[in-house]
Design a protein around this motif. Structure first.
Motif, PDB file in Angstrom:
ATOM      1  N   PHE A 143     -19.296  33.413 -12.478  1.00 16.29           N
ATOM      2  CA  PHE A 143     -20.296  34.077 -13.309  1.00 16.29           C
ATOM      3  C   PHE A 143     -21.698  33.747 -12.821  1.00 16.29           C
ATOM      4  CE2 PHE A 143     -16.795  34.283 -16.334  1.00 16.29           C
ATOM      5  CZ  PHE A 143     -16.971  35.547 -16.862  1.00 16.29           C
ATOM      6  N   GLU A 144     -22.563  34.759 -12.837  1.00 14.10           N
ATOM      7  CA  GLU A 144     -24.001  34.602 -12.665  1.00 14.10           C
ATOM      8  C   GLU A 144     -24.657  35.494 -13.697  1.00 14.10           C
ATOM      9  OE1 GLU A 144     -25.550  34.855  -8.695  1.00 14.10           O
ATOM     10  OE2 GLU A 144     -24.235  33.257  -7.973  1.00 14.10           O
ATOM     11  N   THR A 145     -25.960  35.334 -13.874  1.00 14.51           N
ATOM     12  CA  THR A 145     -26.655  36.119 -14.893  1.00 14.51           C
ATOM     13  C   THR A 145     -27.731  37.000 -14.272  1.00 14.51           C
ATOM     14  OG1 THR A 145     -28.254  34.368 -15.311  1.00 14.51           O
ATOM     15  CG2 THR A 145     -26.263  34.359 -16.661  1.00 14.51           C
ATOM     16  N   GLY A 202     -30.548  37.563 -18.430  1.00 16.43           N
ATOM     17  CA  GLY A 202     -29.645  36.504 -18.866  1.00 16.43           C
ATOM     18  C   GLY A 202     -28.228  36.967 -19.135  1.00 16.43           C
ATOM     19  N   LEU A 203     -27.967  38.278 -19.079  1.00 14.27           N
ATOM     20  CA  LEU A 203     -26.616  38.784 -19.326  1.00 14.27           C
ATOM     21  C   LEU A 203     -25.666  38.243 -18.271  1.00 14.27           C
ATOM     22  CD1 LEU A 203     -24.791  40.771 -20.962  1.00 14.27           C
ATOM     23  CD2 LEU A 203     -25.283  42.433 -19.153  1.00 14.27           C
ATOM     24  N   PRO A 204     -24.590  37.570 -18.671  1.00 13.01           N
ATOM     25  CA  PRO A 204     -23.639  37.058 -17.677  1.00 13.01           C
ATOM     26  C   PRO A 204     -22.769  38.181 -17.114  1.00 13.01           C
ATOM     27  CG  PRO A 204     -23.020  36.335 -19.897  1.00 13.01           C
ATOM     28  CD  PRO A 204     -24.262  37.136 -20.026  1.00 13.01           C
ATOM     29  N   LEU A 205     -22.597  38.161 -15.801  1.00  8.81           N
ATOM     30  CA  LEU A 205     -21.750  39.128 -15.103  1.00  8.81           C
ATOM     31  C   LEU A 205     -20.787  38.342 -14.211  1.00  8.81           C
ATOM     32  CD1 LEU A 205     -24.534  41.645 -14.033  1.00  8.81           C
ATOM     33  CD2 LEU A 205     -22.905  41.922 -15.905  1.00  8.81           C
ATOM     34  N   LEU A 206     -19.577  38.854 -14.105  1.00 10.95           N
ATOM     35  CA  LEU A 206     -18.559  38.210 -13.285  1.00 10.95           C
ATOM     36  C   LEU A 206     -18.619  38.794 -11.882  1.00 10.95           C
ATOM     37  CD1 LEU A 206     -16.120  36.272 -13.150  1.00 10.95           C
ATOM     38  CD2 LEU A 206     -14.689  38.249 -13.726  1.00 10.95           C
ATOM     39  N   ILE A 207     -18.925  37.975 -10.893  1.00  9.92           N
ATOM     40  CA  ILE A 207     -18.923  38.420  -9.498  1.00  9.92           C
ATOM     41  C   ILE A 207     -17.480  38.415  -9.023  1.00  9.92           C
ATOM     42  CG2 ILE A 207     -19.655  37.878  -7.142  1.00  9.92           C
ATOM     43  CD1 ILE A 207     -22.189  36.663  -8.404  1.00  9.92           C
ATOM     44  N   ILE A 208     -17.003  39.595  -8.599  1.00 15.04           N
ATOM     45  CA  ILE A 208     -15.609  39.708  -8.180  1.00 15.04           C
ATOM     46  C   ILE A 208     -15.460  39.987  -6.689  1.00 15.04           C
ATOM     47  CG2 ILE A 208     -14.740  40.353 -10.448  1.00 15.04           C
ATOM     48  CD1 ILE A 208     -14.815  43.275  -9.573  1.00 15.04           C
ATOM     49  N   LYS A 209     -16.563  40.368  -6.039  1.00 12.37           N
ATOM     50  CA  LYS A 209     -16.514  40.660  -4.605  1.00 12.37           C
ATOM     51  C   LYS A 209     -17.931  40.551  -4.058  1.00 12.37           C
ATOM     52  CE  LYS A 209     -14.488  44.131  -1.559  1.00 12.37           C
ATOM     53  NZ  LYS A 209     -13.826  45.431  -1.489  1.00 12.37           N
ATOM     54  N   GLU A 210     -18.044  40.260  -2.764  1.00 10.78           N
ATOM     55  CA  GLU A 210     -19.366  40.145  -2.150  1.00 10.78           C
ATOM     56  C   GLU A 210     -19.409  40.865  -0.810  1.00 10.78           C
ATOM     57  OE1 GLU A 210     -20.494  36.061  -1.696  1.00 10.78           O
ATOM     58  OE2 GLU A 210     -20.709  35.754  -3.844  1.00 10.78           O
ATOM     59  N   SER A 211     -20.575  41.377  -0.500  1.00 11.09           N
ATOM     60  CA  SER A 211     -20.894  41.795   0.862  1.00 11.09           C
ATOM     61  C   SER A 211     -22.141  40.993   1.225  1.00 11.09           C
ATOM     62  CB  SER A 211     -21.119  43.303   0.954  1.00 11.09           C
ATOM     63  OG  SER A 211     -22.324  43.665   0.323  1.00 11.09           O
ATOM     64  N   GLN A 212     -22.757  41.280   2.320  1.00  6.55           N
ATOM     65  CA  GLN A 212     -23.861  40.435   2.766  1.00  6.55           C
ATOM     66  C   GLN A 212     -24.942  40.235   1.706  1.00  6.55           C
ATOM     67  OE1 GLN A 212     -25.279  41.327   6.628  1.00  6.55           O
ATOM     68  NE2 GLN A 212     -26.649  39.597   6.696  1.00  6.55           N
ATOM     69  N   ASN A 213     -25.525  41.319   1.199  1.00  7.09           N
ATOM     70  CA  ASN A 213     -26.611  41.216   0.222  1.00  7.09           C
ATOM     71  C   ASN A 213     -26.258  41.780  -1.142  1.00  7.09           C
ATOM     72  OD1 ASN A 213     -28.495  40.048   2.036  1.00  7.09           O
ATOM     73  ND2 ASN A 213     -28.822  42.059   2.944  1.00  7.09           N
ATOM     74  N   LEU A 218     -29.530  38.545  -9.248  1.00  8.37           N
ATOM     75  CA  LEU A 218     -28.658  37.626  -9.981  1.00  8.37           C
ATOM     76  C   LEU A 218     -29.067  36.182  -9.719  1.00  8.37           C
ATOM     77  CD1 LEU A 218     -25.332  39.376  -8.974  1.00  8.37           C
ATOM     78  CD2 LEU A 218     -26.380  39.437 -11.246  1.00  8.37           C
ATOM     79  N   GLU A 219     -28.724  35.313 -10.663  1.00  8.05           N
ATOM     80  CA  GLU A 219     -28.979  33.890 -10.460  1.00  8.05           C
ATOM     81  C   GLU A 219     -27.890  33.074 -11.146  1.00  8.05           C
ATOM     82  OE1 GLU A 219     -32.741  32.808 -12.163  1.00  8.05           O
ATOM     83  OE2 GLU A 219     -32.291  33.721 -14.082  1.00  8.05           O
ATOM     84  N   PRO A 220     -27.569  31.925 -10.547  1.00  9.93           N
ATOM     85  CA  PRO A 220     -26.615  31.032 -11.216  1.00  9.93           C
ATOM     86  C   PRO A 220     -27.256  30.542 -12.512  1.00  9.93           C
ATOM     87  CG  PRO A 220     -27.050  30.321  -8.958  1.00  9.93           C
ATOM     88  CD  PRO A 220     -28.024  31.401  -9.277  1.00  9.93           C
TER      89      PRO A 220
END
Length: 167
Positions: free
Chosen positions: A39-41, A67-78, A97-99
């Motif tokens: 999760f990041e927000t 501040g809304l938390p979002l679940l990161i499920i996949k990443e690409s470079q940026n 996004l930020e931790p």
């Protein structure tokens, strides 16, 4: 030879049993070096969610809640593919996004003085309230909401990393 087959079969059965019990599997992204899922927000009050990982893709959602938390499920470079509390999945630029240690209450719940449903009630929390996480374990999270501090069940929250591990 027969003994080797028996030993190999036993090893395979034991491995399958461990896998079926949900052995902890941690995926680390080669792009950020961080675990996925996590999760990041949202870092800003207005953030666009896109259909794909570039500005060439159309905007499909606009988030307006810092501040809304979002679940990161996949990443690409940026870019990060995220899932929001409603289940929608979009791509958001990583710098949006930020931790953080913020979670969102998913349904009306009560905050208890101790991590026990029988402990005194500290406050009643409505769905969509953002709370600061102070740690989670054994089905409870210690949270702060405005000037109230207490414990809520992890099942009432969206944004605690113990939930991400279960996905």
């Amino acid at each position: 030879m027969k003994r080797a087959v028996v030993i190999l079969t036993g090893f395979l059965v034991a491995s399958a049993a461990a896998f079926a019990q949900g052995a902890d599997y941690v995926r680390v992204s080669k792009f950020s070096g961080k675990e996925v899922p996590r999760f990041e927000t949202l870092k800003y009050n207005a953030v666009n969610g896109r259909a794909g990982p570039s500005r060439d893709h159309p905007i499909v959602w606009r988030y307006e809640r810092k501040g809304l938390p979002l679940l990161i499920i996949k990443e690409s470079q940026n870019w990060r593919r995220v899932r929001d509390p409603e289940g929608a999945e979009v791509w958001i630029h990583a710098r949006m996004l930020e931790p953080d240690t913020i979670a969102m209450v998913q349904s009306d719940t009560v905050m208890h003085k101790a991590p026990d449903a029988m402990s005194p009630i500290v406050a009643r929390l409505e769905a969509t309230v953002l709370v600061e996480l102070d740690g989670c374990g054994q089905g409870w999270c210690k949270v702060t909401a405005k000037h109230y501090k207490g414990f809520v069940p992890t099942t009432a929250l969206w944004g605690d990393n113990t939930s991400a591990a279960a996905l």
